[in-house]
Enzyme design. Sequence first.
Site, PDB file in Angstrom:
ATOM      1  N   GLN A  46       0.832  -1.201   0.000  1.00  0.00           N
ATOM      2  CA  GLN A  46       0.000   0.000   0.000  1.00  0.00           C
ATOM      3  C   GLN A  46       0.869   1.253   0.000  1.00  0.00           C
ATOM      4  O   GLN A  46       2.036   1.207   0.412  1.00  0.00           O
ATOM      5  CB  GLN A  46      -0.927   0.037   1.231  1.00  0.00           C
ATOM      6  CG  GLN A  46      -2.177  -0.813   1.136  1.00  0.00           C
ATOM      7  CD  GLN A  46      -1.998  -2.161   1.788  1.00  0.00           C
ATOM      8  OE1 GLN A  46      -1.093  -2.351   2.591  1.00  0.00           O
ATOM      9  NE2 GLN A  46      -2.867  -3.103   1.450  1.00  0.00           N
ATOM     10  N   CYS A  75      -6.030   0.494   6.981  1.00  0.00           N
ATOM     11  CA  CYS A  75      -4.908  -0.437   6.982  1.00  0.00           C
ATOM     12  C   CYS A  75      -4.263  -0.365   8.359  1.00  0.00           C
ATOM     13  O   CYS A  75      -3.660   0.650   8.710  1.00  0.00           O
ATOM     14  CB  CYS A  75      -3.892  -0.106   5.890  1.00  0.00           C
ATOM     15  SG  CYS A  75      -2.434  -1.166   5.932  1.00  0.00           S
ATOM     16  N   ASN A  77      -1.724  -2.269   9.860  1.00  0.00           N
ATOM     17  CA  ASN A  77      -0.262  -2.262   9.890  1.00  0.00           C
ATOM     18  C   ASN A  77       0.275  -0.923   9.398  1.00  0.00           C
ATOM     19  O   ASN A  77       1.282  -0.416   9.903  1.00  0.00           O
ATOM     20  CB  ASN A  77       0.295  -3.399   9.028  1.00  0.00           C
ATOM     21  CG  ASN A  77       0.095  -4.762   9.670  1.00  0.00           C
ATOM     22  OD1 ASN A  77       0.132  -4.905  10.881  1.00  0.00           O
ATOM     23  ND2 ASN A  77      -0.145  -5.768   8.851  1.00  0.00           N
ATOM     24  N   HIS A 172     -14.330  -7.642   5.641  1.00  0.00           N
ATOM     25  CA  HIS A 172     -13.555  -8.869   5.857  1.00  0.00           C
ATOM     26  C   HIS A 172     -14.462 -10.096   5.840  1.00  0.00           C
ATOM     27  O   HIS A 172     -15.574 -10.067   6.377  1.00  0.00           O
ATOM     28  CB  HIS A 172     -12.813  -8.818   7.192  1.00  0.00           C
ATOM     29  CG  HIS A 172     -11.650  -7.889   7.183  1.00  0.00           C
ATOM     30  ND1 HIS A 172     -10.393  -8.288   6.804  1.00  0.00           N
ATOM     31  CD2 HIS A 172     -11.563  -6.571   7.472  1.00  0.00           C
ATOM     32  CE1 HIS A 172      -9.572  -7.251   6.869  1.00  0.00           C
ATOM     33  NE2 HIS A 172     -10.256  -6.194   7.275  1.00  0.00           N
ATOM     34  N   ASN A 203     -11.614  -8.455   1.900  1.00  0.00           N
ATOM     35  CA  ASN A 203     -10.366  -9.092   2.314  1.00  0.00           C
ATOM     36  C   ASN A 203     -10.707 -10.481   2.834  1.00  0.00           C
ATOM     37  O   ASN A 203     -11.578 -10.622   3.710  1.00  0.00           O
ATOM     38  CB  ASN A 203      -9.691  -8.276   3.412  1.00  0.00           C
ATOM     39  CG  ASN A 203      -9.360  -6.865   2.961  1.00  0.00           C
ATOM     40  OD1 ASN A 203      -8.463  -6.652   2.164  1.00  0.00           O
ATOM     41  ND2 ASN A 203     -10.119  -5.893   3.459  1.00  0.00           N
ATOM     42  N   GLU A 221      -5.556  -9.919   0.481  1.00  0.00           N
ATOM     43  CA  GLU A 221      -6.094  -8.570   0.629  1.00  0.00           C
ATOM     44  C   GLU A 221      -6.721  -8.054  -0.663  1.00  0.00           C
ATOM     45  O   GLU A 221      -6.216  -8.298  -1.760  1.00  0.00           O
ATOM     46  CB  GLU A 221      -4.996  -7.604   1.085  1.00  0.00           C
ATOM     47  CG  GLU A 221      -4.513  -7.849   2.502  1.00  0.00           C
ATOM     48  CD  GLU A 221      -3.762  -6.657   3.052  1.00  0.00           C
ATOM     49  OE1 GLU A 221      -4.280  -5.529   2.948  1.00  0.00           O
ATOM     50  OE2 GLU A 221      -2.656  -6.864   3.584  1.00  0.00           O
ATOM     51  N   CYS A 230      -1.674  -8.566   7.686  1.00  0.00           N
ATOM     52  CA  CYS A 230      -2.769  -7.617   7.476  1.00  0.00           C
ATOM     53  C   CYS A 230      -3.333  -7.262   8.845  1.00  0.00           C
ATOM     54  O   CYS A 230      -3.894  -8.127   9.529  1.00  0.00           O
ATOM     55  CB  CYS A 230      -3.852  -8.221   6.583  1.00  0.00           C
ATOM     56  SG  CYS A 230      -5.320  -7.180   6.399  1.00  0.00           S
ATOM     57  N   GLY A 233      -7.066  -7.415   9.050  1.00  0.00           N
ATOM     58  CA  GLY A 233      -7.398  -8.829   8.922  1.00  0.00           C
ATOM     59  C   GLY A 233      -7.169  -9.586  10.211  1.00  0.00           C
ATOM     60  O   GLY A 233      -7.956 -10.474  10.584  1.00  0.00           O
TER      61      GLY A 233
END
Length: 293
Positions: A46, A75, A77, A172, A203, A221, A230, A233
Amino acid sequence: MRVRFTKMQGAGNDFVVLDETRGLLGLSPAQYRFLADRHFGVGADQILSVRPAPDAQVDFEYVIHNADGGEVEHCGNGARCFVRFVHDQGLTRRNPVRVRTVNNILVLSEGSDGRVTVDMGPPVFDLAQVPFDATGLTPQVAGSWQKWPLAPVDVGGSAPVLIAVLSMGNPHAVLVVDDVDTAPVSLQGPWVEGHPRFPRRVNAGFMQVVSRSQIRLRVYERGAGETLACGTGACAAVVAGIRLGLLDPCVDVDTRGGRLTIEWAGAQGPDWAPVCMTGPATRVFEGEIDIPD
Protein backbone atom coordinates in the site's frame (compact mmCIF):
# COMPACT_ATOMS: atom_id res chain seq x y z
CA MET A 1 7.65 14.45 -11.04
CA ARG A 2 10.31 13.64 -8.42
CA VAL A 3 8.88 12.43 -5.11
CA ARG A 4 10.60 11.80 -1.81
CA PHE A 5 9.39 8.71 0.04
CA THR A 6 10.05 6.47 3.04
CA LYS A 7 9.81 2.69 2.77
CA MET A 8 8.39 1.08 5.94
CA GLN A 9 7.07 -2.29 7.05
CA GLY A 10 4.95 -3.65 9.86
CA ALA A 11 5.22 -7.43 10.32
CA GLY A 12 6.26 -7.72 6.69
CA ASN A 13 3.31 -5.72 5.34
CA ASP A 14 5.26 -3.07 3.42
CA PHE A 15 4.44 0.52 2.53
CA VAL A 16 5.62 3.58 0.67
CA VAL A 17 4.93 6.57 2.94
CA LEU A 18 4.50 10.06 1.42
CA ASP A 19 4.67 13.32 3.40
CA GLU A 20 1.95 15.56 1.97
CA THR A 21 1.72 17.88 4.97
CA ARG A 22 3.25 20.76 2.97
CA GLY A 23 1.18 20.21 -0.15
CA LEU A 24 -0.78 17.49 -1.90
CA LEU A 25 1.03 15.62 -4.66
CA GLY A 26 -2.15 14.95 -6.64
CA LEU A 27 -1.09 11.49 -7.79
CA SER A 28 -3.28 9.50 -10.15
CA PRO A 29 -4.21 5.81 -9.70
CA ALA A 30 -1.62 4.94 -12.35
CA GLN A 31 1.07 6.78 -10.39
CA TYR A 32 0.16 4.97 -7.17
CA ARG A 33 0.39 1.69 -9.11
CA PHE A 34 3.84 2.73 -10.35
CA LEU A 35 5.08 3.43 -6.81
CA ALA A 36 3.79 0.04 -5.63
CA ASP A 37 5.30 -1.88 -8.58
CA ARG A 38 8.11 -4.11 -7.32
CA HIS A 39 9.92 -4.14 -10.66
CA PHE A 40 9.65 -0.56 -11.94
CA GLY A 41 8.74 1.44 -8.81
CA VAL A 42 9.61 1.23 -5.12
CA GLY A 43 7.45 -1.78 -4.33
CA ALA A 44 4.75 -1.93 -1.65
CA ASP A 45 1.47 -3.48 -0.60
CA GLN A 46 0.00 0.00 0.00
CA ILE A 47 0.87 3.67 -0.40
CA LEU A 48 0.28 5.76 2.75
CA SER A 49 -0.19 9.53 2.55
CA VAL A 50 0.33 11.78 5.59
CA ARG A 51 -1.81 14.89 5.10
CA PRO A 52 -2.71 17.92 7.24
CA ALA A 53 -5.54 17.59 9.74
CA PRO A 54 -8.88 18.28 8.01
CA ASP A 55 -10.47 19.38 11.32
CA ALA A 56 -9.66 20.15 14.96
CA GLN A 57 -10.55 16.65 16.20
CA VAL A 58 -7.42 15.05 14.74
CA ASP A 59 -3.70 15.66 14.22
CA PHE A 60 -3.42 14.34 10.64
CA GLU A 61 -5.36 12.81 7.77
CA TYR A 62 -4.37 9.23 6.87
CA VAL A 63 -5.02 8.22 3.23
CA ILE A 64 -4.37 4.71 1.92
CA HIS A 65 -4.05 3.46 -1.67
CA ASN A 66 -3.70 -0.20 -2.55
CA ALA A 67 -1.13 -1.56 -4.98
CA ASP A 68 -3.82 -1.50 -7.69
CA GLY A 69 -4.14 2.29 -7.30
CA GLY A 70 -7.53 2.27 -5.60
CA GLU A 71 -8.18 4.17 -2.37
CA VAL A 72 -9.27 2.03 0.59
CA GLU A 73 -10.74 2.75 4.00
CA HIS A 74 -8.25 1.29 6.46
CA CYS A 75 -4.91 -0.44 6.98
CA GLY A 76 -3.92 -1.42 10.51
CA ASN A 77 -0.26 -2.26 9.89
CA GLY A 78 -0.01 0.98 7.94
CA ALA A 79 -1.46 2.90 10.89
CA ARG A 80 1.40 1.69 13.08
CA CYS A 81 3.93 2.80 10.45
CA PHE A 82 2.06 6.12 10.18
CA VAL A 83 2.67 7.08 13.83
CA ARG A 84 6.30 5.94 13.71
CA PHE A 85 6.78 8.06 10.56
CA VAL A 86 5.30 11.28 11.98
CA HIS A 87 7.42 10.92 15.12
CA ASP A 88 10.64 10.09 13.22
CA GLN A 89 10.10 13.01 10.83
CA GLY A 90 9.41 15.44 13.66
CA LEU A 91 5.93 16.22 12.37
CA THR A 92 4.50 15.94 15.90
CA ARG A 93 5.56 15.08 19.44
CA ARG A 94 2.08 14.06 20.48
CA ASN A 95 1.59 10.54 21.78
CA PRO A 96 -1.02 9.26 21.21
CA VAL A 97 -1.72 10.68 17.76
CA ARG A 98 -5.25 10.99 16.40
CA VAL A 99 -5.76 10.55 12.65
CA ARG A 100 -8.78 10.67 10.37
CA THR A 101 -9.31 8.01 7.72
CA VAL A 102 -12.00 8.12 5.07
CA ASN A 103 -14.58 6.73 7.52
CA ASN A 104 -13.10 6.73 11.04
CA ILE A 105 -10.81 8.34 13.64
CA LEU A 106 -7.91 6.21 14.87
CA VAL A 107 -5.84 6.67 18.04
CA LEU A 108 -2.20 5.59 17.59
CA SER A 109 0.25 5.17 20.51
CA GLU A 110 3.98 4.43 20.36
CA GLY A 111 5.38 2.51 23.35
CA SER A 112 8.81 2.74 24.95
CA ASP A 113 9.62 -0.75 23.63
CA GLY A 114 9.18 0.46 20.04
CA ARG A 115 5.91 -1.40 19.50
CA VAL A 116 2.87 0.59 18.42
CA THR A 117 -0.71 0.18 19.65
CA VAL A 118 -3.64 1.24 17.50
CA ASP A 119 -7.18 1.72 18.77
CA MET A 120 -8.90 0.35 15.67
CA GLY A 121 -12.40 1.31 16.79
CA PRO A 122 -15.28 -1.14 17.23
CA PRO A 123 -16.07 -3.84 14.67
CA VAL A 124 -19.16 -3.50 12.51
CA PHE A 125 -21.52 -6.46 12.14
CA ASP A 126 -24.39 -4.88 10.24
CA LEU A 127 -24.24 -6.63 6.87
CA ALA A 128 -25.44 -3.60 4.93
CA GLN A 129 -22.55 -1.55 6.31
CA VAL A 130 -19.87 -4.16 5.51
CA PRO A 131 -21.34 -4.35 2.78
CA PHE A 132 -22.49 -7.96 2.20
CA ASP A 133 -25.59 -9.13 0.34
CA ALA A 134 -27.07 -12.08 2.25
CA THR A 135 -30.30 -12.21 0.24
CA GLY A 136 -31.54 -15.80 0.01
CA LEU A 137 -28.77 -17.23 2.22
CA THR A 138 -29.35 -19.24 5.39
CA PRO A 139 -26.63 -18.70 8.02
CA GLN A 140 -25.09 -21.51 10.05
CA VAL A 141 -25.19 -20.73 13.79
CA ALA A 142 -21.78 -20.95 15.49
CA GLY A 143 -21.08 -19.78 19.04
CA SER A 144 -22.97 -16.54 19.59
CA TRP A 145 -22.77 -15.66 15.89
CA GLN A 146 -23.11 -17.21 12.45
CA LYS A 147 -21.26 -18.20 9.29
CA TRP A 148 -22.55 -17.54 5.79
CA PRO A 149 -22.28 -20.00 2.86
CA LEU A 150 -20.87 -18.60 -0.37
CA ALA A 151 -22.13 -20.04 -3.65
CA PRO A 152 -21.65 -21.10 -6.38
CA VAL A 153 -19.10 -23.45 -4.90
CA ASP A 154 -16.69 -23.94 -7.78
CA VAL A 155 -13.35 -23.76 -6.01
CA GLY A 156 -11.62 -25.59 -3.19
CA GLY A 157 -13.79 -28.73 -3.08
CA SER A 158 -17.47 -29.62 -2.96
CA ALA A 159 -18.38 -28.31 0.50
CA PRO A 160 -19.82 -24.79 0.86
CA VAL A 161 -17.33 -22.04 1.66
CA LEU A 162 -18.44 -20.81 5.10
CA ILE A 163 -17.38 -17.30 6.08
CA ALA A 164 -17.78 -14.98 9.05
CA VAL A 165 -18.52 -11.46 7.80
CA LEU A 166 -17.67 -8.15 9.47
CA SER A 167 -16.02 -4.79 8.91
CA MET A 168 -13.04 -3.20 10.66
CA GLY A 169 -13.58 -0.02 8.69
CA ASN A 170 -13.03 -2.21 5.61
CA PRO A 171 -14.81 -5.47 4.68
CA HIS A 172 -13.56 -8.87 5.86
CA ALA A 173 -14.55 -12.48 5.29
CA VAL A 174 -12.95 -14.93 7.75
CA LEU A 175 -12.62 -18.64 6.97
CA VAL A 176 -11.62 -21.11 9.72
CA VAL A 177 -9.15 -23.69 8.36
CA ASP A 178 -7.31 -26.67 9.85
CA ASP A 179 -3.86 -25.59 8.62
CA VAL A 180 -2.95 -22.24 7.03
CA ASP A 181 0.06 -23.82 5.33
CA THR A 182 -2.16 -26.08 3.22
CA ALA A 183 -5.20 -23.77 2.96
CA PRO A 184 -6.11 -22.94 -0.68
CA VAL A 185 -5.39 -19.22 -0.26
CA SER A 186 -4.23 -18.67 -3.85
CA LEU A 187 -7.39 -20.37 -5.18
CA GLN A 188 -10.13 -19.34 -2.76
CA GLY A 189 -8.64 -15.94 -1.86
CA PRO A 190 -9.30 -14.16 -5.17
CA TRP A 191 -12.62 -15.95 -5.56
CA VAL A 192 -13.89 -14.72 -2.18
CA GLU A 193 -12.35 -11.26 -2.71
CA GLY A 194 -14.30 -10.70 -5.92
CA HIS A 195 -17.51 -12.54 -4.99
CA PRO A 196 -20.58 -10.59 -6.21
CA ARG A 197 -22.13 -10.66 -2.74
CA PHE A 198 -19.42 -8.17 -1.72
CA PRO A 199 -20.17 -5.12 -3.90
CA ARG A 200 -16.92 -3.38 -2.80
CA ARG A 201 -14.91 -6.62 -2.77
CA VAL A 202 -13.53 -8.05 0.47
CA ASN A 203 -10.37 -9.09 2.31
CA ALA A 204 -10.33 -12.88 2.70
CA GLY A 205 -8.73 -14.18 5.92
CA PHE A 206 -7.75 -17.83 6.52
CA MET A 207 -7.52 -18.51 10.28
CA GLN A 208 -6.07 -21.56 12.03
CA VAL A 209 -6.87 -21.74 15.74
CA VAL A 210 -3.80 -22.97 17.65
CA SER A 211 -5.23 -22.32 21.12
CA ARG A 212 -7.71 -19.93 22.71
CA SER A 213 -4.94 -17.33 22.88
CA GLN A 214 -3.11 -17.95 19.59
CA ILE A 215 -3.99 -18.19 15.91
CA ARG A 216 -2.10 -18.43 12.64
CA LEU A 217 -3.39 -16.25 9.81
CA ARG A 218 -3.02 -15.66 6.09
CA VAL A 219 -4.93 -12.87 4.33
CA TYR A 220 -5.67 -12.34 0.65
CA GLU A 221 -6.09 -8.57 0.63
CA ARG A 222 -8.48 -6.68 -1.57
CA GLY A 223 -6.49 -5.03 -4.36
CA ALA A 224 -3.12 -6.35 -3.15
CA GLY A 225 -3.27 -10.15 -3.14
CA GLU A 226 -1.79 -12.21 -0.31
CA THR A 227 0.43 -10.12 1.97
CA LEU A 228 2.82 -11.13 4.75
CA ALA A 229 0.51 -9.54 7.32
CA CYS A 230 -2.77 -7.62 7.48
CA GLY A 231 -3.60 -5.59 10.59
CA THR A 232 -7.32 -5.18 10.01
CA GLY A 233 -7.40 -8.83 8.92
CA ALA A 234 -5.82 -9.87 12.23
CA CYS A 235 -8.42 -7.80 14.11
CA ALA A 236 -11.28 -9.24 12.06
CA ALA A 237 -10.05 -12.81 12.58
CA VAL A 238 -9.77 -12.43 16.35
CA VAL A 239 -13.17 -10.74 16.64
CA ALA A 240 -14.70 -13.50 14.53
CA GLY A 241 -12.98 -16.16 16.60
CA ILE A 242 -14.26 -14.66 19.85
CA ARG A 243 -17.83 -14.41 18.60
CA LEU A 244 -17.65 -17.96 17.21
CA GLY A 245 -16.65 -19.16 20.69
CA LEU A 246 -13.11 -20.18 19.69
CA LEU A 247 -10.90 -17.50 21.29
CA ASP A 248 -10.27 -15.53 24.49
CA PRO A 249 -10.20 -11.69 24.63
CA CYS A 250 -6.40 -11.40 24.10
CA VAL A 251 -4.85 -13.29 21.19
CA ASP A 252 -1.42 -13.49 19.56
CA VAL A 253 -1.75 -13.59 15.78
CA ASP A 254 1.14 -15.23 13.94
CA THR A 255 1.36 -14.09 10.34
CA ARG A 256 4.05 -14.92 7.80
CA GLY A 257 5.62 -11.54 8.55
CA GLY A 258 5.54 -11.61 12.35
CA ARG A 259 3.35 -11.51 15.43
CA LEU A 260 0.54 -9.07 16.25
CA THR A 261 -1.37 -8.94 19.53
CA ILE A 262 -5.09 -8.26 19.34
CA GLU A 263 -7.38 -7.46 22.29
CA TRP A 264 -11.17 -7.19 22.21
CA ALA A 265 -13.56 -7.09 25.17
CA GLY A 266 -16.68 -7.80 23.12
CA ALA A 267 -19.94 -6.15 24.10
CA GLN A 268 -19.84 -3.13 26.42
CA GLY A 269 -23.43 -2.42 27.32
CA PRO A 270 -25.38 -1.63 24.16
CA ASP A 271 -22.19 -1.01 22.15
CA TRP A 272 -19.22 -3.02 20.93
CA ALA A 273 -15.81 -2.40 22.48
CA PRO A 274 -12.97 -1.06 20.31
CA VAL A 275 -10.34 -3.49 19.06
CA CYS A 276 -6.72 -2.79 20.06
CA MET A 277 -3.80 -4.01 17.96
CA THR A 278 -0.14 -3.97 19.03
CA GLY A 279 2.82 -4.76 16.79
CA PRO A 280 6.06 -3.56 15.21
CA ALA A 281 6.64 -0.67 12.81
CA THR A 282 10.02 -0.29 11.09
CA ARG A 283 11.62 2.23 8.73
CA VAL A 284 13.45 0.36 5.96
CA PHE A 285 14.95 3.17 3.87
CA GLU A 286 14.31 6.61 2.37
CA GLY A 287 14.78 7.83 -1.17
CA GLU A 288 13.55 9.81 -4.16
CA ILE A 289 11.98 8.53 -7.35
CA ASP A 290 10.87 10.06 -10.64
CA ILE A 291 7.23 9.24 -11.30
CA PRO A 292 6.00 9.24 -14.92
CA ASP A 293 3.14 11.61 -15.73
